[in-house]
Design a protein around this motif. Structure first.
Motif, PDB file in Angstrom:
ATOM      1  N   PRO A 103      41.368  19.652  33.054  1.00 44.86           N
ATOM      2  CA  PRO A 103      40.070  20.024  33.646  1.00 44.86           C
ATOM      3  C   PRO A 103      40.204  20.955  34.850  1.00 44.86           C
ATOM      4  CG  PRO A 103      40.180  17.663  33.204  1.00 44.86           C
ATOM      5  CD  PRO A 103      41.547  18.196  33.000  1.00 44.86           C
ATOM      6  N   GLN A 104      41.235  20.746  35.669  1.00 41.22           N
ATOM      7  CA  GLN A 104      41.399  21.586  36.853  1.00 41.22           C
ATOM      8  C   GLN A 104      41.667  23.039  36.475  1.00 41.22           C
ATOM      9  OE1 GLN A 104      40.677  20.536  39.846  1.00 41.22           O
ATOM     10  NE2 GLN A 104      40.280  18.490  38.997  1.00 41.22           N
ATOM     11  N   ARG A 105      42.483  23.238  35.442  1.00 47.51           N
ATOM     12  CA  ARG A 105      42.746  24.605  34.973  1.00 47.51           C
ATOM     13  C   ARG A 105      41.466  25.226  34.421  1.00 47.51           C
ATOM     14  NH1 ARG A 105      47.153  27.615  33.139  1.00 47.51           N
ATOM     15  NH2 ARG A 105      48.560  25.885  33.610  1.00 47.51           N
ATOM     16  N   LEU A 106      40.702  24.434  33.696  1.00 47.90           N
ATOM     17  CA  LEU A 106      39.442  24.913  33.131  1.00 47.90           C
ATOM     18  C   LEU A 106      38.504  25.381  34.243  1.00 47.90           C
ATOM     19  CD1 LEU A 106      37.524  25.024  30.541  1.00 47.90           C
ATOM     20  CD2 LEU A 106      36.701  22.802  31.325  1.00 47.90           C
ATOM     21  N   MET A 107      38.358  24.565  35.276  1.00 48.84           N
ATOM     22  CA  MET A 107      37.440  24.912  36.363  1.00 48.84           C
ATOM     23  C   MET A 107      37.976  26.070  37.198  1.00 48.84           C
ATOM     24  SD  MET A 107      35.892  21.201  37.544  1.00 48.84           S
ATOM     25  CE  MET A 107      37.472  20.348  37.669  1.00 48.84           C
ATOM     26  N   ALA A 108      39.305  26.171  37.321  1.00 49.39           N
ATOM     27  CA  ALA A 108      39.888  27.286  38.067  1.00 49.39           C
ATOM     28  C   ALA A 108      39.600  28.614  37.370  1.00 49.39           C
ATOM     29  CB  ALA A 108      41.392  27.077  38.221  1.00 49.39           C
ATOM     30  N   GLN A 109      39.715  28.628  36.053  1.00 48.80           N
ATOM     31  CA  GLN A 109      39.407  29.848  35.304  1.00 48.80           C
ATOM     32  C   GLN A 109      37.931  30.198  35.443  1.00 48.80           C
ATOM     33  OE1 GLN A 109      41.411  31.880  34.108  1.00 48.80           O
ATOM     34  NE2 GLN A 109      43.183  30.956  33.114  1.00 48.80           N
ATOM     35  N   ARG A 112      37.230  31.891  38.742  1.00 46.12           N
ATOM     36  CA  ARG A 112      37.611  33.304  38.763  1.00 46.12           C
ATOM     37  C   ARG A 112      36.494  34.172  38.185  1.00 46.12           C
ATOM     38  NH1 ARG A 112      43.905  33.175  36.551  1.00 46.12           N
ATOM     39  NH2 ARG A 112      44.776  31.950  38.280  1.00 46.12           N
ATOM     40  N   VAL A 113      35.929  33.715  37.091  1.00 44.93           N
ATOM     41  CA  VAL A 113      34.824  34.458  36.488  1.00 44.93           C
ATOM     42  C   VAL A 113      33.629  34.462  37.431  1.00 44.93           C
ATOM     43  CG1 VAL A 113      33.209  34.533  34.552  1.00 44.93           C
ATOM     44  CG2 VAL A 113      35.606  33.931  34.151  1.00 44.93           C
ATOM     45  N   GLU A 114      33.374  33.323  38.031  1.00 46.31           N
ATOM     46  CA  GLU A 114      32.238  33.179  38.932  1.00 46.31           C
ATOM     47  C   GLU A 114      32.399  34.084  40.151  1.00 46.31           C
ATOM     48  OE1 GLU A 114      29.713  29.215  39.860  1.00 46.31           O
ATOM     49  OE2 GLU A 114      31.722  29.267  40.737  1.00 46.31           O
ATOM     50  N   ALA A 115      33.632  34.172  40.667  1.00 46.99           N
ATOM     51  CA  ALA A 115      33.878  34.997  41.846  1.00 46.99           C
ATOM     52  C   ALA A 115      33.733  36.478  41.539  1.00 46.99           C
ATOM     53  CB  ALA A 115      35.277  34.715  42.390  1.00 46.99           C
ATOM     54  N   ALA A 116      34.037  36.854  40.291  1.00 45.88           N
ATOM     55  CA  ALA A 116      33.951  38.266  39.916  1.00 45.88           C
ATOM     56  C   ALA A 116      32.541  38.686  39.528  1.00 45.88           C
ATOM     57  CB  ALA A 116      34.903  38.549  38.752  1.00 45.88           C
ATOM     58  N   ASP A 117      31.642  37.721  39.424  1.00 48.02           N
ATOM     59  CA  ASP A 117      30.269  38.019  39.028  1.00 48.02           C
ATOM     60  C   ASP A 117      29.482  38.466  40.258  1.00 48.02           C
ATOM     61  OD1 ASP A 117      27.787  38.229  37.953  1.00 48.02           O
ATOM     62  OD2 ASP A 117      27.712  36.201  37.122  1.00 48.02           O
ATOM     63  N   ASP A 118      29.074  39.709  40.272  1.00 53.57           N
ATOM     64  CA  ASP A 118      28.359  40.239  41.439  1.00 53.57           C
ATOM     65  C   ASP A 118      27.014  39.573  41.642  1.00 53.57           C
ATOM     66  OD1 ASP A 118      29.515  43.604  40.706  1.00 53.57           O
ATOM     67  OD2 ASP A 118      30.447  41.974  41.863  1.00 53.57           O
ATOM     68  N   GLU A 119      26.454  39.021  40.539  1.00 51.36           N
ATOM     69  CA  GLU A 119      25.129  38.431  40.644  1.00 51.36           C
ATOM     70  C   GLU A 119      25.177  37.014  41.197  1.00 51.36           C
ATOM     71  OE1 GLU A 119      23.324  38.632  36.864  1.00 51.36           O
ATOM     72  OE2 GLU A 119      23.290  40.832  36.775  1.00 51.36           O
ATOM     73  N   ALA A 120      26.342  36.423  41.244  1.00 49.50           N
ATOM     74  CA  ALA A 120      26.440  35.045  41.717  1.00 49.50           C
ATOM     75  C   ALA A 120      26.287  35.008  43.228  1.00 49.50           C
ATOM     76  CB  ALA A 120      27.787  34.441  41.321  1.00 49.50           C
ATOM     77  N   GLY A 121      25.459  34.143  43.706  1.00 47.63           N
ATOM     78  CA  GLY A 121      25.239  34.016  45.139  1.00 47.63           C
ATOM     79  C   GLY A 121      26.375  33.274  45.804  1.00 47.63           C
ATOM     80  N   GLY A 132      29.752  22.684  33.795  1.00 51.65           N
ATOM     81  CA  GLY A 132      29.410  24.019  34.260  1.00 51.65           C
ATOM     82  C   GLY A 132      30.482  25.040  33.926  1.00 51.65           C
ATOM     83  N   ALA A 133      31.757  24.623  34.042  1.00 46.06           N
ATOM     84  CA  ALA A 133      32.860  25.541  33.743  1.00 46.06           C
ATOM     85  C   ALA A 133      32.842  25.961  32.276  1.00 46.06           C
ATOM     86  CB  ALA A 133      34.195  24.879  34.087  1.00 46.06           C
ATOM     87  N   LEU A 134      32.539  25.025  31.396  1.00 45.93           N
ATOM     88  CA  LEU A 134      32.462  25.361  29.972  1.00 45.93           C
ATOM     89  C   LEU A 134      31.363  26.387  29.716  1.00 45.93           C
ATOM     90  CD1 LEU A 134      32.917  21.817  28.373  1.00 45.93           C
ATOM     91  CD2 LEU A 134      34.516  23.731  28.225  1.00 45.93           C
ATOM     92  N   GLY A 135      30.225  26.201  30.371  1.00 45.51           N
ATOM     93  CA  GLY A 135      29.134  27.151  30.195  1.00 45.51           C
ATOM     94  C   GLY A 135      29.508  28.546  30.661  1.00 45.51           C
ATOM     95  N   ILE A 136      30.240  28.624  31.783  1.00 42.91           N
ATOM     96  CA  ILE A 136      30.657  29.928  32.302  1.00 42.91           C
ATOM     97  C   ILE A 136      31.640  30.604  31.355  1.00 42.91           C
ATOM     98  CG2 ILE A 136      31.972  31.054  34.138  1.00 42.91           C
ATOM     99  CD1 ILE A 136      30.764  29.044  36.089  1.00 42.91           C
TER     100      ILE A 136
END
Length: 247
Positions: A103-109, A112-121, A132-136
Motif C-alpha cells: 500500500p505504501q508504494r501504491l500511495m507513493a506513486q 507523484r502523480v498528484e504533485a505533478a498535477d497543476d490543477e491539484a491544490g 484515493g490512490a487507486l482512483g488517481i
C-alpha cells in the motif's frame, strides 16, 4: 447412447484427418506470424481446438476412448456460439484482478502523480488513502500500462480474462453505461482468453506426479537387483585407491 446414434468408423477417421489438417494450418500460421498478436495464428488455433474437440467426442462415442488434448483457457460452461457469422460490431470485456501487496508504494506513486498535477491544490491529499490512490493511478494510466507495471504500483497480478462478443449493430452512445456487464450474452462470445495461477498449479502437479513415478521406478529397480551385486558395489566404493609407490 444407442448403436444407431453412434458415429461410424469413417466419421471418426474423417475427424482425425481434420485434426491433421488443422495441425498443418496452425504450424503454417505460426511460421508466417507477423507479430505476437497475429490474428491468423488465433484463427488457426481456434480451428485446431474445434477439430480436436470434435475428434475427441467422436472417438469417445464410437470407441469409448479419449485423447490427451486439452485446450488452454477453454470453458465448457459457455454455450455454443449463436451470434452472427460476420459481426458488424463487437465488444471486448476485460477483467483483471490485483492484490494490493504494498500500500505504501501504491500511495507513493499516486503522490507523484498528484504533485505533478497543476490543477491539484496545495491542500489536496487524495493519495493519502489506498482508495484515493487507486482512483488517481487508474485515472492517470491506461489499464494495459498498469498491467505491465503493476509491481511498480505495489500490486500483484491475480486472475484475468478477456472476452470478445459479437453484436449485430454498435450500441447507441451511453446505452449500456449504467450496467456495462449485465447484458453479456454467452452465446455471442466469439473467443475468450484466461490467465490464472491455477493453470500453473496444474503443471506443477503434473511435474510432481512425474517425479513420483521416477522415484517408484528407481525403488523397483533396487528391489529387483541382486543383493550380492549391491554388496559388491558397496565394497568397491569403500575401497581406497591403490598407492602405486607401495608396489
Amino acid at each position: 447412447m444407442s448403436d444407431a446414434a453412434q458415429p461410424t468408423a469413417a466419421e471418426v477417421r474423417a475427424a482425425a484427418e481434420a485434426v491433421k489438417t488443422a495441425l498443418d494450418r496452425h504450424l503454417a500460421a505460426v511460421e508466417r506470424r507477423s507479430g505476437e498478436d497475429d490474428p491468423a495464428v488465433y484463427e488457426a488455433f481456434n480451428e485446431l481446438a474445434a477439430a480436436a474437440e470434435a475428434y475427441d467426442e467422436l472417438l469417445y462415442d464410437r470407441y469409448d476412448e479419449v485423447t490427451p488434448f486439452e485446450i488452454p483457457g477453454a470453458d465448457d460452461s459457455l454455450p455454443p456460439y449463436t451470434g452472427p457469422e460476420e459481426p458488424n460490431a463487437l465488444s471486448v470485456l476485460i477483467r483483471r484482478d490485483y492484490a494490493v501487496v504494498e500500500p505504501q508504494r501504491l500511495m507513493a506513486q499516486a503522490r507523484r502523480v498528484e504533485a505533478a498535477d497543476d490543477e491539484a491544490g496545495p491542500d489536496t491529499d487524495v493519495s493519502g488513502t489506498v482508495h484515493g490512490a487507486l482512483g488517481i493511478l487508474f485515472g492517470e494510466f491506461e489499464p494495459d500500462e498498469i498491467a505491465s507495471r503493476h509491481k511498480e504500483f505495489g500490486l500483484e497480478e491475480a486472475d484475468s480474462t478477456l472476452w470478445v462478443t459479437a453484436a449485430d449493430e454498435p450500441a447507441d452512445p451511453g446505452e449500456w453505461l449504467e450496467a456495462p456487464f449485465e447484458q453479456v450474452d454467452p452465446q455471442r462470445v466469439v473467443c475468450r482468453f484466461d490467465v490464472s495461477a491455477v493453470f500453473d498449479d496444474e503443471l506443477d502437479d503434473e511435474e510432481d506426479d512425474e517425479d513420483d513415478v521416477e522415484d517408484v521406478e528407481d525403488l523397483e529397480d533396487d528391489l529387483d537387483a541382486d543383493p550380492d551385486e549391491i554388496l559388491d558395489e558397496d565394497e568397491d566404493e569403500d575401497l581406497e585407491p591403490l598407492d602405486v609407490e607401495r608396489l
